[in-house]
Scaffold this active site. Structure first.
Site, short mmCIF file in Angstrom:
data_model
loop_
_atom_site.label_atom_id
_atom_site.label_comp_id
_atom_site.label_asym_id
_atom_site.label_seq_id
_atom_site.Cartn_x
_atom_site.Cartn_y
_atom_site.Cartn_z
N HIS A 59 0.81 -1.22 0.00
CA HIS A 59 0.00 0.00 0.00
C HIS A 59 0.85 1.27 0.00
O HIS A 59 1.61 1.50 0.94
CB HIS A 59 -0.91 0.01 1.23
CG HIS A 59 -2.05 0.98 1.11
ND1 HIS A 59 -3.23 0.64 0.51
CD2 HIS A 59 -2.17 2.26 1.48
CE1 HIS A 59 -4.05 1.69 0.53
NE2 HIS A 59 -3.43 2.69 1.11
N ASP A 61 0.39 5.55 -1.10
CA ASP A 61 -0.54 6.60 -1.50
C ASP A 61 0.10 7.74 -2.29
O ASP A 61 -0.37 8.87 -2.23
CB ASP A 61 -1.23 7.17 -0.25
CG ASP A 61 -2.46 6.36 0.14
OD1 ASP A 61 -3.39 6.26 -0.69
OD2 ASP A 61 -2.50 5.82 1.26
N GLU A 168 -8.79 1.59 -2.93
CA GLU A 168 -9.11 1.84 -1.52
C GLU A 168 -10.09 3.02 -1.50
O GLU A 168 -9.65 4.14 -1.53
CB GLU A 168 -7.84 2.21 -0.74
CG GLU A 168 -8.09 2.36 0.75
CD GLU A 168 -6.97 3.11 1.48
OE1 GLU A 168 -6.41 4.08 0.92
OE2 GLU A 168 -6.66 2.71 2.60
N HIS A 195 -13.08 2.30 3.57
CA HIS A 195 -12.05 3.15 4.20
C HIS A 195 -12.63 3.51 5.56
O HIS A 195 -13.24 2.64 6.21
CB HIS A 195 -11.73 4.37 3.31
CG HIS A 195 -10.49 5.05 3.74
ND1 HIS A 195 -10.48 6.30 4.32
CD2 HIS A 195 -9.20 4.65 3.70
CE1 HIS A 195 -9.23 6.62 4.62
NE2 HIS A 195 -8.44 5.65 4.27
N HIS A 242 -8.87 -1.70 7.27
CA HIS A 242 -9.92 -0.67 7.47
C HIS A 242 -11.31 -1.20 7.84
O HIS A 242 -12.16 -0.40 8.22
CB HIS A 242 -10.08 0.25 6.24
CG HIS A 242 -9.02 1.29 6.10
ND1 HIS A 242 -9.00 2.42 6.89
CD2 HIS A 242 -7.96 1.39 5.27
CE1 HIS A 242 -7.96 3.17 6.54
NE2 HIS A 242 -7.31 2.56 5.57
N HIS A 263 -2.46 -3.15 4.66
CA HIS A 263 -1.66 -2.33 5.58
C HIS A 263 -2.33 -2.28 6.95
O HIS A 263 -3.13 -1.41 7.24
CB HIS A 263 -1.40 -0.93 5.01
CG HIS A 263 -2.62 -0.12 4.66
ND1 HIS A 263 -3.62 -0.57 3.85
CD2 HIS A 263 -2.99 1.14 5.02
CE1 HIS A 263 -4.55 0.37 3.71
NE2 HIS A 263 -4.20 1.41 4.43
N ASP A 334 2.36 1.90 3.79
CA ASP A 334 1.42 3.04 3.79
C ASP A 334 2.13 4.38 3.62
O ASP A 334 1.64 5.41 4.08
CB ASP A 334 0.55 3.04 5.06
CG ASP A 334 -0.77 3.82 4.86
OD1 ASP A 334 -1.08 4.19 3.71
OD2 ASP A 334 -1.45 4.09 5.85
#
Ligand SMILES: *[C@@H]1O[C@H](CO)[C@@H](O)[C@H](O)[C@H]1NC(C)=O
Ligand SMILES: *[C@@H]1O[C@H](CO)[C@@H](O)[C@H](O)[C@H]1NC(C)=O
Ligand SMILES: *[C@@H]1O[C@H](CO)[C@@H](O)[C@H](O)[C@H]1NC(C)=O
Ligand SMILES: *[C@@H]1O[C@H](CO)[C@@H](O)[C@H](O)[C@H]1NC(C)=O
Ligand SMILES: *[C@@H]1O[C@H](CO)[C@@H](O)[C@H](O)[C@H]1NC(C)=O
Ligand SMILES: *[C@@H]1O[C@H](CO)[C@@H](O)[C@H](O)[C@H]1NC(C)=O
Length: 427
Positions: A59, A61, A168, A195, A242, A263, A334
């Site tokens: 993961h 971002d 996600e 999420h 999540h 994650h 993450d």
């Protein structure tokens, strides 16, 4: 020359001092020297392992940061060195640091926030897929799209970072199988079910927080179970990062394929609602799934004043390994999804140091490290691919629509034209 007794004592003392000094000096020298050469050897060993076997993170971002700070305009953006944008924000990812971190494959998170749900969620997720496609096209020597385990290996052989897409999260599909299938066609290979908001078919982790008054469904709804079935049929990995504990248990009860936590870390070491509890970890082992450990300080130390360090991350890795086994553990840093990082794991260049730390603990063999780094997630991908091929022999694409009552209960009908629900007025 004759020495007096006093003189002999002085000479004796000096001689003893010299001998002891030499012995101590040599010993310290040897020990320090050996430590240094040990650490050089460990560094070399880890470097060799990661040169031959892909390290695949679950993961990242980066795409979200580029949306947030650069409105997806990569025309003038230096993707090789994003440290130069420190005046705007701290970015954990760029090509130079991915290379330094020996990253062989990355699940790029296709993420936009919950606020899009019921409005333009699908649009915003499509924009993020397009962004990752453009990043890959702009830097074809660095990145190569990968949709299967075999394609990850091909990209790695070609010395490119295998680029995988993970959505996600569940709000992206606006509760329709049509969008789920189209995402698969676009190359998406995992979907996180929620999420930090519920979807109308799965509950998120925050409903588990002590004293939470957040609205709750029932974990995974009946329609949610059909989503899992369709994901299994497609060969899209189900990601349980999540989600609420009830959702985790419900999914583990119905899924045909191994799941992932892209994650998350260990609840027993830090009781954050994003982490995974022991009974769930045991079920993940039965499921042949994988927990990719997050480096998020809040999940690692549970202490806002201590961001933690590599040794804390290693504790989570060792703990999860002790319950799920060495075949069920991976890495999901993450990066760029977190504002703060552990003190000594500040960006994507840090993976080798983490692995060196584990190796120097002495109970990780080369085979174990290969599994942790990327072998396990490749195995999970292969099993999902295989099960999908089997299911497709007998199962047709699902055509069900989410019950309108589920949408109404979750307040997300307002932007829908309800032509597919002829009896909507009566509902
Ligand atoms: C994108 O960024 C480049 C360089 O920073 C700039 O020249 C260009 O005008 C931007 N494009 C748009 C559509 O804003
Ligand atoms: C930040 O630095 C970049 C690169 O040096 C520069 O292009 C940009 O204009 C700066 N932005 C701000 C808001 O200062
Ligand atoms: C987590 O642990 C802290 C301290 O031990 C405790 O105060 C808190 O109630 C626990 N939270 C949960 C969700 O169990
Ligand atoms: C990590 O932090 C802990 C607690 O703060 C400390 O005891 C330990 O020495 C640190 N380890 C490293 C490798 O820095
Ligand atoms: C590996 O060794 C460390 C340090 O001795 C220990 O804390 C950890 O639990 C061990 N891990 C496993 C999987 O045995
Ligand atoms: C839907 O909206 C109502 C009224 O604003 C609110 O009371 C309820 O909690 C909302 N439900 C959900 C699931 O958000």
């Amino acid at each position: 020359m004759v020495f007096t007794q006093k003189q002999w004592i002085v000479i004796g003392c000096i001689a003893t001092f010299v001998v002891v000094g030499v012995v101590v000096g040599v010993t310290v020298g040897v020990v320090v020297g050996r430590r240094k050469s040990d650490s050089v050897a460990v560094e070399q060993r880890v470097n060799d392992i990661l040169a031959q076997n892909p390290l695949i993170d679950g993961h990242n971002d980066w795409a979200w940061v580029i949306r947030k700070y650069f409105r997806n305009n990569i025309t003038g953006l230096d993707l090789n060195d994003m440290t130069k944008y420190r005046n705007i924000t701290t970015i954990h990812t760029d090509i130079t640091r991915l290379r330094k971190g020996q990253v062989g494959g990355q699940f790029w998170s296709i993420y936009t926030p919950c606020e899009h749900q019921g409005r333009d969620a699908t649009v915003s997720f499509m924009e993020q897929i397009d962004l990752v496609n453009r990043i890959i096209a702009k830097e074809p020597e660095a990145f190569q799209l990968a949709r299967t385990a075999a394609e990850v290996r091909e990209a790695f052989q070609a010395k490119r970072i295998a680029s995988l897409l993970g959505v996600e999260s569940g709000q992206a599909i606006e509760s329709t199988f049509s969008i789920l299938r189209l995402f698969y066609q676009l190359g998406v290979r995992y979907m996180t079910l929620t999420h930090n908001c519920n979807t109308p078919w799965a509950d998120q982790n925050r409903v588990d927080r002590p004293g939470s008054t957040l609205p709750k469904n029932e974990g995974l709804t009946e329609f949610g179970k059909k989503i899992i079935a369709e994901m299994n049929r497609l060969g899209m990995l189900v990601d349980l990062a999540h989600v609420s504990k009830k959702t985790m248990l419900d999914v583990l009860d119905v899924t045909r394929s191994p799941i992932i936590f892209s994650h998350s870390s260990a609840w027993a070491l830090c009781n954050h609602s994003r982490n995974v509890q022991d009974d769930v970890l045991r079920l993940v082992k039965n499921n042949r799934g994988i927990v990719m450990v997050a480096f998020t300080p809040g999940f690692i130390t549970c202490d806002s004043k201590n961001l933690g360090n590599i040794s804390n991350v290693a504790e989570h890795i060792n703990y999860i390994r002790s319950l799920v086994g060495v075949d069920g553990i991976g890495l999901g840093g993450d990066f760029d999804g977190i504002d703060e990082t552990p003190y000594d794991l500040v960006d994507v260049s840090g993976y080798p140091k983490l692995i060196e730390y584990l190796v120097s603990q002495g109970n990780w063999t080369d085979e174990d490290i290969i599994k942790l780094a990327g072998g396990n997630i490749l195995r999970v991908m292969e099993e999902n691919e295989q099960i999908a091929r089997e299911l497709q022999k007998t199962m047709q694409p699902l055509e069900d629509m989410i019950p309108i009552a589920d949408l109404i209960k979750n307040n997300i009908t307002s932007c829908r034209y309800l032509d597919m629900y002829p009896n909507a007025a009566a509902a």
